[in-house]
Design a protein around this motif. Structure first.
Motif, PDB file in Angstrom:
ATOM      1  N   SER A 113     -20.594  80.717 -27.369  1.00 42.71           N
ATOM      2  CA  SER A 113     -19.247  80.853 -26.801  1.00 42.71           C
ATOM      3  C   SER A 113     -18.314  79.677 -27.115  1.00 42.71           C
ATOM      4  CB  SER A 113     -19.346  81.034 -25.289  1.00 42.71           C
ATOM      5  OG  SER A 113     -19.976  79.888 -24.731  1.00 42.71           O
ATOM      6  N   SER A 114     -18.774  78.704 -27.896  1.00 39.27           N
ATOM      7  CA  SER A 114     -17.933  77.537 -28.162  1.00 39.27           C
ATOM      8  C   SER A 114     -18.006  77.115 -29.625  1.00 39.27           C
ATOM      9  CB  SER A 114     -18.336  76.373 -27.249  1.00 39.27           C
ATOM     10  OG  SER A 114     -19.675  76.025 -27.467  1.00 39.27           O
ATOM     11  N   ARG A 115     -17.121  76.174 -29.991  1.00 39.32           N
ATOM     12  CA  ARG A 115     -17.061  75.677 -31.364  1.00 39.32           C
ATOM     13  C   ARG A 115     -17.079  74.150 -31.358  1.00 39.32           C
ATOM     14  NH1 ARG A 115     -12.027  77.794 -34.022  1.00 39.32           N
ATOM     15  NH2 ARG A 115     -12.981  76.872 -35.853  1.00 39.32           N
ATOM     16  N   CYS A 116     -17.463  73.556 -32.482  1.00 36.16           N
ATOM     17  CA  CYS A 116     -17.509  72.101 -32.642  1.00 36.16           C
ATOM     18  C   CYS A 116     -16.118  71.628 -33.059  1.00 36.16           C
ATOM     19  CB  CYS A 116     -18.542  71.719 -33.701  1.00 36.16           C
ATOM     20  SG  CYS A 116     -18.835  69.949 -33.829  1.00 36.16           S
ATOM     21  N   GLN A 117     -15.239  71.529 -32.059  1.00 37.73           N
ATOM     22  CA  GLN A 117     -13.842  71.263 -32.393  1.00 37.73           C
ATOM     23  C   GLN A 117     -13.227  70.063 -31.699  1.00 37.73           C
ATOM     24  OE1 GLN A 117     -11.930  74.891 -31.269  1.00 37.73           O
ATOM     25  NE2 GLN A 117     -12.034  74.454 -29.089  1.00 37.73           N
ATOM     26  N   ARG A 118     -13.945  69.405 -30.818  1.00 43.65           N
ATOM     27  CA  ARG A 118     -13.365  68.287 -30.074  1.00 43.65           C
ATOM     28  C   ARG A 118     -13.887  66.949 -30.581  1.00 43.65           C
ATOM     29  NH1 ARG A 118      -9.100  70.073 -26.915  1.00 43.65           N
ATOM     30  NH2 ARG A 118      -9.688  72.042 -26.001  1.00 43.65           N
ATOM     31  N   ASN A 119     -13.005  65.955 -30.632  1.00 38.83           N
ATOM     32  CA  ASN A 119     -13.368  64.607 -31.041  1.00 38.83           C
ATOM     33  C   ASN A 119     -13.563  63.726 -29.817  1.00 38.83           C
ATOM     34  OD1 ASN A 119     -13.067  65.330 -33.714  1.00 38.83           O
ATOM     35  ND2 ASN A 119     -10.977  64.576 -33.856  1.00 38.83           N
ATOM     36  N   GLY A 120     -14.547  62.830 -29.889  1.00 36.60           N
ATOM     37  CA  GLY A 120     -14.801  61.906 -28.789  1.00 36.60           C
ATOM     38  C   GLY A 120     -14.862  60.472 -29.286  1.00 36.60           C
ATOM     39  N   TYR A 121     -14.405  59.558 -28.441  1.00 34.94           N
ATOM     40  CA  TYR A 121     -14.394  58.138 -28.764  1.00 34.94           C
ATOM     41  C   TYR A 121     -15.055  57.378 -27.625  1.00 34.94           C
ATOM     42  CZ  TYR A 121     -10.989  59.474 -32.316  1.00 34.94           C
ATOM     43  OH  TYR A 121     -10.370  60.058 -33.388  1.00 34.94           O
ATOM     44  N   LEU A 122     -15.793  56.324 -27.964  1.00 33.79           N
ATOM     45  CA  LEU A 122     -16.542  55.567 -26.967  1.00 33.79           C
ATOM     46  C   LEU A 122     -15.843  54.275 -26.574  1.00 33.79           C
ATOM     47  CD1 LEU A 122     -20.074  56.006 -28.565  1.00 33.79           C
ATOM     48  CD2 LEU A 122     -19.215  57.166 -26.537  1.00 33.79           C
ATOM     49  N   GLY A 123     -15.619  54.076 -25.267  1.00 34.72           N
ATOM     50  CA  GLY A 123     -15.102  52.824 -24.725  1.00 34.72           C
ATOM     51  C   GLY A 123     -13.687  52.473 -25.145  1.00 34.72           C
ATOM     52  N   TRP A 124     -13.299  51.255 -24.814  1.00 31.64           N
ATOM     53  CA  TRP A 124     -11.939  50.816 -25.110  1.00 31.64           C
ATOM     54  C   TRP A 124     -11.716  50.620 -26.606  1.00 31.64           C
ATOM     55  CZ3 TRP A 124     -11.180  46.110 -27.469  1.00 31.64           C
ATOM     56  CH2 TRP A 124     -12.236  45.211 -27.429  1.00 31.64           C
ATOM     57  N   ARG A 125     -12.797  50.228 -27.328  1.00 29.12           N
ATOM     58  CA  ARG A 125     -12.656  50.099 -28.778  1.00 29.12           C
ATOM     59  C   ARG A 125     -12.402  51.474 -29.393  1.00 29.12           C
ATOM     60  NH1 ARG A 125     -17.418  46.390 -28.334  1.00 29.12           N
ATOM     61  NH2 ARG A 125     -16.582  44.302 -28.394  1.00 29.12           N
ATOM     62  N   GLY A 126     -13.084  52.493 -28.858  1.00 24.38           N
ATOM     63  CA  GLY A 126     -12.880  53.861 -29.333  1.00 24.38           C
ATOM     64  C   GLY A 126     -11.460  54.337 -29.081  1.00 24.38           C
ATOM     65  N   LYS A 127     -10.912  53.949 -27.931  1.00 23.87           N
ATOM     66  CA  LYS A 127      -9.534  54.335 -27.618  1.00 23.87           C
ATOM     67  C   LYS A 127      -8.568  53.735 -28.646  1.00 23.87           C
ATOM     68  CE  LYS A 127      -6.524  55.211 -23.857  1.00 23.87           C
ATOM     69  NZ  LYS A 127      -6.718  56.358 -23.054  1.00 23.87           N
ATOM     70  N   LEU A 128      -8.806  52.496 -29.055  1.00 27.46           N
ATOM     71  CA  LEU A 128      -7.974  51.867 -30.084  1.00 27.46           C
ATOM     72  C   LEU A 128      -8.101  52.605 -31.412  1.00 27.46           C
ATOM     73  CD1 LEU A 128      -8.590  48.068 -29.353  1.00 27.46           C
ATOM     74  CD2 LEU A 128      -6.577  49.425 -28.770  1.00 27.46           C
ATOM     75  N   ARG A 129      -9.360  53.011 -31.758  1.00 29.10           N
ATOM     76  CA  ARG A 129      -9.571  53.758 -33.000  1.00 29.10           C
ATOM     77  C   ARG A 129      -8.880  55.118 -32.933  1.00 29.10           C
ATOM     78  NH1 ARG A 129     -14.535  51.615 -32.217  1.00 29.10           N
ATOM     79  NH2 ARG A 129     -15.486  53.578 -31.581  1.00 29.10           N
ATOM     80  N   MET A 130      -8.917  55.748 -31.767  1.00 32.03           N
ATOM     81  CA  MET A 130      -8.267  57.048 -31.590  1.00 32.03           C
ATOM     82  C   MET A 130      -6.754  56.915 -31.798  1.00 32.03           C
ATOM     83  SD  MET A 130      -8.134  59.514 -28.218  1.00 32.03           S
ATOM     84  CE  MET A 130      -7.006  58.468 -27.333  1.00 32.03           C
ATOM     85  N   LEU A 131      -6.159  55.893 -31.179  1.00 29.43           N
ATOM     86  CA  LEU A 131      -4.717  55.674 -31.309  1.00 29.43           C
ATOM     87  C   LEU A 131      -4.319  55.359 -32.752  1.00 29.43           C
ATOM     88  CD1 LEU A 131      -4.116  53.606 -28.045  1.00 29.43           C
ATOM     89  CD2 LEU A 131      -3.485  55.998 -28.474  1.00 29.43           C
ATOM     90  N   ALA A 132      -5.266  54.763 -33.515  1.00 23.58           N
ATOM     91  CA  ALA A 132      -4.995  54.436 -34.920  1.00 23.58           C
ATOM     92  C   ALA A 132      -5.277  55.621 -35.840  1.00 23.58           C
ATOM     93  CB  ALA A 132      -5.833  53.233 -35.342  1.00 23.58           C
TER      94      ALA A 132
END
Length: 193
Positions: free
Chosen positions: A164-183
């Motif tokens: 019922s689902s797909r591999c479509q969401r991205n995840g980032y770990l911790g505050w460093r991940g949040k910086l990578r996501m924003l970049a």
């Protein structure tokens, strides 16, 4: 070592820790301690103006999962005392027992350097869809990841997901991940939704 302080003071190079009123042997390495002890105790030295603490020898008889109390028993070699419990140090999930994962990051009490941090095995028995907190026990089971307070299947392809689902969401770990996501950098993991 580890006996009540006599009125005339502790013998040899042992020191008396107050207010516990107990004689302990100061140490810097495990080799400074008697054979049945490890350099696992920790205390603040009020005479040291740098604020750095010192260590003392403790009996190392507590096995994985056992309590590790201040003056009684320290964890055996290869284990660390985290949240009052002896835990196995690890670098990957396969180092841990069933229903555990290598997820709990620890910063030692005597160092604030990022390189001094290590991980230990933690309880991880939550199933898909169960409520999780992300940074505290219990964690999601192997193959699952905590996102938005729920355990989700971690994936690389749609075939890894429930029907019922797909591999479509991205995840980032911790505050460093949040910086990578924003970049706009690659995610740390992907999950099914």
């Amino acid at each position: 070592a580890l006996s009540a302080c006599p009125s005339f003071g502790c013998s040899g190079d042992n020191i008396c820790l107050k207010p516990a009123n107990i004689c302990v042997k100061p140490c810097e390495e495990h080799s400074d301690c008697p054979s049945d002890m490890l350099c696992r105790g920790y205390f603040k030295d009020v005479f040291n103006f740098t604020g750095k603490g010192q260590q003392f020898c403790k009996r190392a008889s507590a096995a994985e999962g056992m309590a590790c109390e201040s003056f009684k028993s320290a964890c055996k070699k290869g284990l660390a005392c985290v949240d009052g419990q002896c835990r196995k140090r690890c670098s990957r999930d396969s180092d841990c027992s069933l229903n555990q994962r290598c997820l709990m990051e620890v910063l030692p009490t005597d160092s604030f350097a990022a390189t001094a941090a290590y991980t230990v095995c933690a309880r991880a028995g939550l199933s898909r869809g169960e409520t999780c907190t992300g940074g505290a026990e219990p964690f999601c089971k192997k193959g699952l990841v905590c996102v938005d307070s729920a355990c989700h299947v971690q994936c690389t392809l749609d075939a890894d997901c429930p029907s019922s689902s797909r591999c479509q969401r991205n995840g980032y770990l911790g505050w460093r991940g949040k910086l990578r996501m924003l970049a706009g950098e690659d995610p740390d993991f992907r999950y099914c939704r």
